[in-house]
Enzyme design. Sequence first.
Site, mmCIF file in Angstrom:
data_model
loop_
_atom_site.group_PDB
_atom_site.id
_atom_site.type_symbol
_atom_site.label_atom_id
_atom_site.label_comp_id
_atom_site.label_asym_id
_atom_site.label_seq_id
_atom_site.Cartn_x
_atom_site.Cartn_y
_atom_site.Cartn_z
ATOM 1 N N SER A 56 -29.951 -89.018 54.937
ATOM 2 C CA SER A 56 -30.379 -89.907 53.860
ATOM 3 C C SER A 56 -29.996 -91.340 54.159
ATOM 4 O O SER A 56 -29.003 -91.599 54.821
ATOM 5 C CB SER A 56 -29.754 -89.484 52.531
ATOM 6 O OG SER A 56 -30.137 -90.421 51.533
ATOM 7 N N LYS A 81 -29.457 -81.747 50.930
ATOM 8 C CA LYS A 81 -30.263 -82.978 51.014
ATOM 9 C C LYS A 81 -31.377 -82.948 49.951
ATOM 10 O O LYS A 81 -31.690 -83.950 49.315
ATOM 11 C CB LYS A 81 -30.864 -83.126 52.418
ATOM 12 C CG LYS A 81 -31.910 -84.237 52.567
ATOM 13 C CD LYS A 81 -31.317 -85.589 52.262
ATOM 14 C CE LYS A 81 -32.165 -86.815 52.456
ATOM 15 N NZ LYS A 81 -33.568 -86.835 52.438
ATOM 16 N N HIS A 110 -29.845 -83.736 46.690
ATOM 17 C CA HIS A 110 -29.569 -85.184 46.714
ATOM 18 C C HIS A 110 -30.813 -85.945 46.262
ATOM 19 O O HIS A 110 -30.754 -86.835 45.411
ATOM 20 C CB HIS A 110 -29.160 -85.611 48.131
ATOM 21 C CG HIS A 110 -29.259 -87.086 48.388
ATOM 22 N ND1 HIS A 110 -30.467 -87.719 48.596
ATOM 23 C CD2 HIS A 110 -28.321 -88.051 48.431
ATOM 24 C CE1 HIS A 110 -30.250 -89.015 48.756
ATOM 25 N NE2 HIS A 110 -28.957 -89.237 48.675
ATOM 26 N N ASN A 111 -31.945 -85.580 46.823
ATOM 27 C CA ASN A 111 -33.189 -86.269 46.459
ATOM 28 C C ASN A 111 -33.566 -86.014 45.002
ATOM 29 O O ASN A 111 -34.063 -86.901 44.320
ATOM 30 C CB ASN A 111 -34.343 -85.820 47.375
ATOM 31 C CG ASN A 111 -34.241 -86.445 48.756
ATOM 32 O OD1 ASN A 111 -33.164 -86.809 49.195
ATOM 33 N ND2 ASN A 111 -35.354 -86.568 49.433
ATOM 34 N N GLU A 164 -31.570 -88.175 42.971
ATOM 35 C CA GLU A 164 -32.122 -89.540 43.151
ATOM 36 C C GLU A 164 -33.302 -89.768 42.191
ATOM 37 O O GLU A 164 -33.406 -90.830 41.570
ATOM 38 C CB GLU A 164 -32.561 -89.671 44.616
ATOM 39 C CG GLU A 164 -33.191 -90.972 45.017
ATOM 40 C CD GLU A 164 -33.665 -90.892 46.483
ATOM 41 O OE1 GLU A 164 -32.908 -90.444 47.364
ATOM 42 O OE2 GLU A 164 -34.829 -91.264 46.730
#
Length: 484
Positions: free
Chosen positions: A130, A185, A188-189, A192
């Site tokens: 990222s 990941k 995480h997105n 976000e």
Amino acid sequence: MTAEANVGVVGLAAMGASLSRNLARHGYKVAVYNRTYARTENFMKNYASEGEFFPSKTVREFVDSLEKPRVAIIMVKAGQPTDDVIEELAAVMDKGDIIVDAGNAYFKDTMRREKAMAARGIHFVGCGVSGGEEGALLGPSMMPGGSDESWERLKPMFEAIAAKASDGTPCVAHIGPNGAGHFVKMVHNGIEYADMQLIAESYDLMRRGLKMTPAEIGDVFEQWNKTDLDSYLVEITAEVLHKVDDKTGMPLVDVIVDHAGMKGTGTWTVQTALSLEVPVTGIAEAVFARGLSGQTELREKAQADPFDGPDPKFDVDDEQRDDFIEHIRKALYASKIVAYAQGFNEIAAAGKHYGWDIDMAEVARIWRAGCIIRAKFLDRISEAFESGTADISLLFAPYFKSGIQEDEPSWRAVVEQAVRHGIPCPVFSSSLAYFDGLRSKRLPASLIQGQRDLFGAHTYQRVDEPGVFHTLWTEPGKPEIKEK
Ligand code: NDP
């Protein structure tokens, strides 16, 4: 070709080129290969002077230029292109070599690929990266998943190129086996998405509810960046809101079409959460909000054939404005904690489901720098998991529990105004609903169980007796039948 390169990168578009340069700057000799050779030539023309690069025209040449056991990092378009490249590499690599997929792969694809490569004796590492192009160049947050053996080999290299947190620790950790890295990941997105939507809702509330200009709101975000909300996303929001369009002289945000794009990781996060039965309401509403923004025909129809609604201007006079802005800041903070708590719950559920032993404190730690959701409060999240107080949910860690408790009246006041004045704030309000659901001693789920038992004999449990029960609903007065 002599096998001199320490590591190779396949795919020299934005991300691969930046990662190659990052590796070279840290003293690694880097083999580079791209399907279209012109891109490799271009890369060499621009960056050859930055380090020792070994360009190749073919995959065979590329693999031969790597010292053994080889490490090849793939940075190509996710999906079939990644499968194609893996196959080409595996055909000429040896047992014990390592293939790292640093693209945005779906974690189940990574699990499948890891299994297939393991059967051929090749280590396959799915590594979430990222930070975009700049992160890849200057130091990304890295989330590798794969065998312990491959991690031992990759650790010094990844620690060298990863972002460094303020205490100097590298933002990379071995997340777990096979798909664990790409899973983290993905979440995480998802977080976000929620974070960005919450910021956008805050902006909308100030813009329409408080009639502030983009520049004034930009100033507010600048101030907020000096509080608990200190984060990359808040920082860049101020920058976006202060930007004036060269062509029209208008705030750029007013010239940009209000249709938010998405590439799929938010959707994957929600789909996966649904299958794991973990509520991620903040992330889901953020994905749906982007979806609604893109429903052009529907939105045009709603403008051509409008529905009546209240005036969006809040019942807040000029003297109360600063106080209300503070309410919004607190509501944003509380909702953000909920979104993160839900994201971490999803990681925990996947960890259980797939047998990954994921260290949540480490996850929070490696998100502190280099990645898009980097934020000051990730230090606190990491501490909360380390202390064991966030095992069930981040919301119970004392620091966050007291924060949410303190902000709760503001959160409610903001959602109330927004609803009364018809400004949508789906992530603010769904996060508050989740929080209220969690607080409720009794939920109306008992009624749903009754309905399910009536129409489908789905049975229910009783509060006063163990077992599974079914009621003969059509025959009033008949006793309940205990099925098991
Ligand atoms: P793109 O996703 O735009 O992919 C372009 C690269 O893929 C080119 O090198 C292209 O080669 C190669 N490629 C495409 N199809 C094939 C194929 N069938 N066989 C071999 N090579 C192929 O590049 P990015 O640099 O933007 O992203 C790379 C990866 O990193 C992606 O998985 C992306 O999702 C991920 N990522 C991207 C981020 C970003 O901010 N851009 C952030 C984090 C991750 P050619 O030149 O021959 O067309």
